[in-house]
Design an enzyme around this catalytic site. Structure first.
Site, short mmCIF file in Angstrom:
data_model
loop_
_atom_site.label_atom_id
_atom_site.label_comp_id
_atom_site.label_asym_id
_atom_site.label_seq_id
_atom_site.Cartn_x
_atom_site.Cartn_y
_atom_site.Cartn_z
N ALA A 110 18.67 -33.49 -16.93
CA ALA A 110 19.23 -33.88 -15.64
C ALA A 110 20.03 -32.74 -15.01
CB ALA A 110 20.12 -35.10 -15.84
N ALA B 63 7.91 -41.07 -28.89
CA ALA B 63 8.83 -40.17 -28.19
C ALA B 63 8.27 -38.76 -28.29
CB ALA B 63 10.23 -40.27 -28.82
N ASP C 59 12.29 -32.40 -13.38
CA ASP C 59 11.31 -32.57 -14.46
C ASP C 59 9.89 -32.23 -14.01
OD1 ASP C 59 13.30 -33.41 -16.14
OD2 ASP C 59 12.46 -35.40 -16.53
N ILE D 142 15.17 -41.75 -13.51
CA ILE D 142 15.13 -42.07 -14.95
C ILE D 142 16.52 -41.90 -15.55
CG2 ILE D 142 14.27 -41.22 -17.18
CD1 ILE D 142 12.24 -42.91 -15.62
N CYS D 143 17.18 -40.81 -15.18
CA CYS D 143 18.46 -40.46 -15.80
C CYS D 143 19.46 -41.63 -15.78
CB CYS D 143 19.03 -39.25 -15.07
SG CYS D 143 20.70 -38.85 -15.55
N LYS E 284 23.38 -43.50 -23.53
CA LYS E 284 24.76 -43.19 -23.97
C LYS E 284 25.57 -44.48 -24.10
CE LYS E 284 22.98 -39.38 -23.86
NZ LYS E 284 21.56 -39.54 -23.74
N HIS F 251 46.00 -26.50 -30.03
CA HIS F 251 46.02 -27.04 -31.39
C HIS F 251 46.66 -28.42 -31.38
CE1 HIS F 251 46.34 -27.22 -35.73
NE2 HIS F 251 47.58 -27.64 -35.56
N GLY G 23 7.43 -36.71 -25.87
CA GLY G 23 7.63 -35.88 -24.69
C GLY G 23 7.30 -36.61 -23.40
N VAL G 24 7.46 -35.88 -22.30
CA VAL G 24 7.20 -36.48 -20.99
C VAL G 24 6.26 -35.56 -20.20
CG1 VAL G 24 9.41 -37.72 -20.88
CG2 VAL G 24 9.25 -35.40 -19.97
C1 LIG Z 1 15.67 -41.90 -22.99
C2 LIG Z 1 16.04 -40.66 -22.25
C3 LIG Z 1 17.26 -40.07 -22.46
C4 LIG Z 1 17.61 -38.93 -21.76
N1 LIG Z 1 18.82 -38.37 -21.99
C5 LIG Z 1 19.18 -37.25 -21.31
C6 LIG Z 1 20.45 -36.68 -21.49
O1 LIG Z 1 21.27 -37.17 -22.27
N2 LIG Z 1 20.76 -35.58 -20.77
C7 LIG Z 1 19.87 -35.01 -19.89
O2 LIG Z 1 20.21 -34.02 -19.27
N3 LIG Z 1 18.66 -35.53 -19.71
C8 LIG Z 1 18.30 -36.64 -20.39
N4 LIG Z 1 17.07 -37.19 -20.16
C9 LIG Z 1 16.16 -36.54 -19.20
C10 LIG Z 1 16.55 -36.88 -17.77
O3 LIG Z 1 16.51 -38.28 -17.60
C11 LIG Z 1 15.62 -36.19 -16.82
O4 LIG Z 1 15.61 -34.80 -17.08
C12 LIG Z 1 16.05 -36.40 -15.37
O5 LIG Z 1 16.04 -37.76 -15.04
C13 LIG Z 1 15.12 -35.64 -14.43
O6 LIG Z 1 15.55 -35.84 -13.12
P1 LIG Z 1 14.55 -35.75 -11.91
O7 LIG Z 1 15.40 -35.95 -10.69
O8 LIG Z 1 13.73 -34.54 -12.00
O9 LIG Z 1 13.54 -36.97 -12.10
P2 LIG Z 1 13.71 -38.53 -12.38
O10 LIG Z 1 15.04 -38.87 -12.87
O11 LIG Z 1 12.53 -38.91 -13.18
O12 LIG Z 1 13.57 -39.16 -10.93
C14 LIG Z 1 12.38 -39.10 -10.20
C15 LIG Z 1 12.38 -40.23 -9.20
O13 LIG Z 1 11.27 -40.06 -8.33
C16 LIG Z 1 10.73 -41.32 -8.01
N5 LIG Z 1 9.34 -41.12 -7.56
C17 LIG Z 1 8.32 -40.58 -8.26
N6 LIG Z 1 7.21 -40.49 -7.49
C18 LIG Z 1 7.55 -40.99 -6.27
C19 LIG Z 1 6.83 -41.17 -5.06
N7 LIG Z 1 5.56 -40.82 -4.93
N8 LIG Z 1 7.49 -41.73 -4.02
C20 LIG Z 1 8.79 -42.11 -4.12
N9 LIG Z 1 9.51 -41.94 -5.25
C21 LIG Z 1 8.91 -41.39 -6.31
C22 LIG Z 1 10.84 -42.09 -9.33
O14 LIG Z 1 10.82 -43.48 -9.10
C23 LIG Z 1 12.19 -41.60 -9.85
O15 LIG Z 1 13.25 -42.45 -9.46
C24 LIG Z 1 16.71 -38.35 -20.83
C25 LIG Z 1 15.48 -38.96 -20.60
C26 LIG Z 1 15.14 -40.10 -21.28
C27 LIG Z 1 13.83 -40.74 -21.01
#
Ligand SMILES: Cc1cc2nc3c(=O)[nH]c(=O)nc-3n(C[C@H](O)[C@H](O)[C@H](O)COP(=O)(O)OP(=O)(O)OC[C@H]3O[C@@H](n4cnc5c(N)ncnc54)[C@H](O)[C@@H]3O)c2cc1C
Length: 473
Positions: free
Chosen positions: A327, A277, A319, A42-43, A52, A452, A279-280
């Site tokens: 992230a 929006a 997450d 997602i990130c 961004k 500065h 939450g997730v």
């Molecule tokens: C609009 C928005 C803006 C954001 N802005 C920020 C920010 O500015 N700074 C920040 O720190 N965070 C931000 N976040 C949050 C951030 O995106 C997440 O915290 C981060 O992506 C979490 O990382 P992750 O690796 O846990 O999961 P994810 O990034 O969600 O990745 C999980 C991956 O697992 C894959 N997956 C899931 N199930 C399976 C399966 N069974 N088999 C194979 N693959 C699978 C998915 O396809 C996905 O690619 C934002 C989120 C959103 C929605």
């Protein structure tokens, strides 16, 4: 080892998963990562990075509109929504390709498909609809001594507020609009809601934000959130806190929302589009976790300080293990997880030291305890503040609105929290994160020389203010 056997397999190639894979490979583990949709999660594809990029376009548009303030003329500033979105998608694509490169460089095998865990050590991967990157392994059975679940999260859906991809958007649709709607209702004022509110307002939409809690940006220090609110309202964003959306009535190209202020007052507002929006929730389903007896609590996997679940050989990070859903938290957890598997002794995650940033205009950033949390903990505190209006660089930039606030333990001088609203504060906050991580006291901060003219000087001034020694205000 056969091609299907690994020391470590990570499910999910988001920032948590892919960074974990790199660190695992660095530690000498034969490593694979399974992904079903997009490298970078997602990130990189639908979260941190493309927002961004959109916000950068919005910021430049804003400055073009205010060119006169800087002695410049930019004519009649306009924009092309398609081109703004195209740039944002190109930025995501570049980073998504970059993850593919990093996997190759670190000799991490990429397995393309949807994974489920059959038993500790065994995973089945089914083909996924999304196109596989070149060189990826495909569907089949795979084995690994250590399986790390990094499957991330998806938008929370509230009853009555179900997204429909047309009128009621999640971040997926909000990221790729065909045009900027004339009016927009944003439900939820966490970082995601506020960033979209800020983007769409700057691009000309009439934006209303509804938040059920008493303050916007509910995780932030109340004083900082109130200043951010004041600035958003000055820009024309309408904000209703302590208010619930109780009903959405959809027409062909707009929505009427009924709002309840919790005090018996209801009102309706009309908007072309709604962004939900609220939450997730963790992607815990379809992985075989229930069958294996992996403990799940309110939609997130339960882990210990080094990311082990209750089932030996299965770990979880990012997450999918719960808040803060960020992230950098996911990445750091992944590193802790594999270092612990290796037998190193990583420090467990200190959630108090995870910074949070919102990239709206003005930006908001924080780390550690809010003033209210410190008082709730009955800490004897000293609070220091420094406003942007007292900083030369802020005035030179034309960004003289904002505040930096620090909270110290009165007895020990320990820095308990730093909170900021204003230009570029998302780049400043790391100074306090390092200070807190090193258990720095007020004395050391006061003896540190800041360059500065910089915005960072306000970080020292806020510390000085906490001790009655502020200089430039
Ligand atoms: C609009 C928005 C803006 C954001 N802005 C920020 C920010 O500015 N700074 C920040 O720190 N965070 C931000 N976040 C949050 C951030 O995106 C997440 O915290 C981060 O992506 C979490 O990382 P992750 O690796 O846990 O999961 P994810 O990034 O969600 O990745 C999980 C991956 O697992 C894959 N997956 C899931 N199930 C399976 C399966 N069974 N088999 C194979 N693959 C699978 C998915 O396809 C996905 O690619 C934002 C989120 C959103 C929605």
């Amino acid at each position: 080892m056969p091609d299907s056997s690994f020391d470590v397999i990570i499910i999910g190639a988001g920032p948590g998963g892919y960074v974990t894979a790199i660190r695992a490979a660095q530690l000498g583990f034969r490593t694979a990562i399974i992904e079903r949709a997009y490298l970078g999660g997602i990130c990189l594809n639908w979260g941190c990075i493309p927002t961004k990029a959109l916000l950068r376009s919005a910021a430049i548009y804003h400055y073009m509109q205010h060119a006169k303030d800087y002695g410049l003329a930019a004519g009649n500033a306009t924009f092309d929504t398609g081109a703004v979105v195209k740039r944002s998608r190109a930025v995501s694509k570049r980073l998504n390709d970059g993850v593919g490169f990093l996997m190759k460089k670190n000799k991490v095998a990429v397995i393309w498909g949807e994974a489920a865990i059959d038993a500790p050590g065994r995973i089945t991967v089914k083909a996924a609809a999304a196109e596989a990157p070149k060189g990826a392994l495909g569907a089949g059975s795979y084995q690994a001594k250590h399986i790390i679940v990094a499957t991330g999260a998806r938008p929370r859906v509230l009853p009555g507020l179900e997204p429909d991809q047309k009128l009621v958007w999640t971040y997926f649709e909000a990221m790729v609009p065909e045009r900027v709607p004339k009016s927009l209702l944003v439900v939820g004022s966490g970082a995601i809601g506020i960033e979209f509110a800020s983007f769409y307002k700057t691009m000309g939409a009439d934006v209303t934000v509804v938040e059920v809690l008493p303050q916007i940006l509910p995780a932030e220090d109340a004083e900082i959130a109130a200043l951010a609110r004041k600035s958003f309202e000055k820009q024309g964003i309408k904000i209703h806190t302590g208010t619930k959306v109780t009903r959405l009535d959809k027409k062909s190209d707009s929505v009427t929302a009924t709002l309840d202020d919790g005090k018996g007052g209801t009102r309706t507002i009309e908007a072309e589009r709604v962004i939900s929006a609220v939450g997730v929730v963790g992607n815990v389903e379809g992985l075989g976790l229930e069958k294996l007896g992996v403990k799940i609590d309110r939609g997130t996997i339960v882990i210990d300080g080094v990311c082990r679940t209750n089932v030996p050989g299965i770990y979880a990070i990012g997450d999918v293990v719960g808040p803060p859903m960020l992230a950098h938290k996911a990445e750091h957890e992944g590193v802790i997880c594999v270092e612990a598997i290796k037998g190193l002794k990583p420090h467990p995650m200190d959630k108090n030291l995870i910074p949070g940033c919102t990239y709206c205009h003005p930006q908001v950033a924080s780390v550690g305890l809010t003033e209210a949390a410190a008082r709730d903990q009955k800490r004897d505190i000293r609070v220091g503040r420094f406003p942007f209006v007292g900083n030369g660089k802020a005035i030179a930039l034309g960004e003289d609105q904002g505040l930096i606030k620090v909270i110290f333990d009165k007895n020990t001088g320990q820095l308990l929290g730093g909170h900021m609203v204003g230009a570029e504060v998302t780049e400043l906050i790391q100074g306090y994160v390092i200070a807190m991580n090193l258990e720095t006291t007020e004395e050391e901060l006061m003896h540190t020389i800041f360059p500065h003219p910089t915005l960072s000087e306000m970080m020292k001034e806020a510390v000085l203010d906490a001790y009655g020694r502020v200089l430039n205000i």
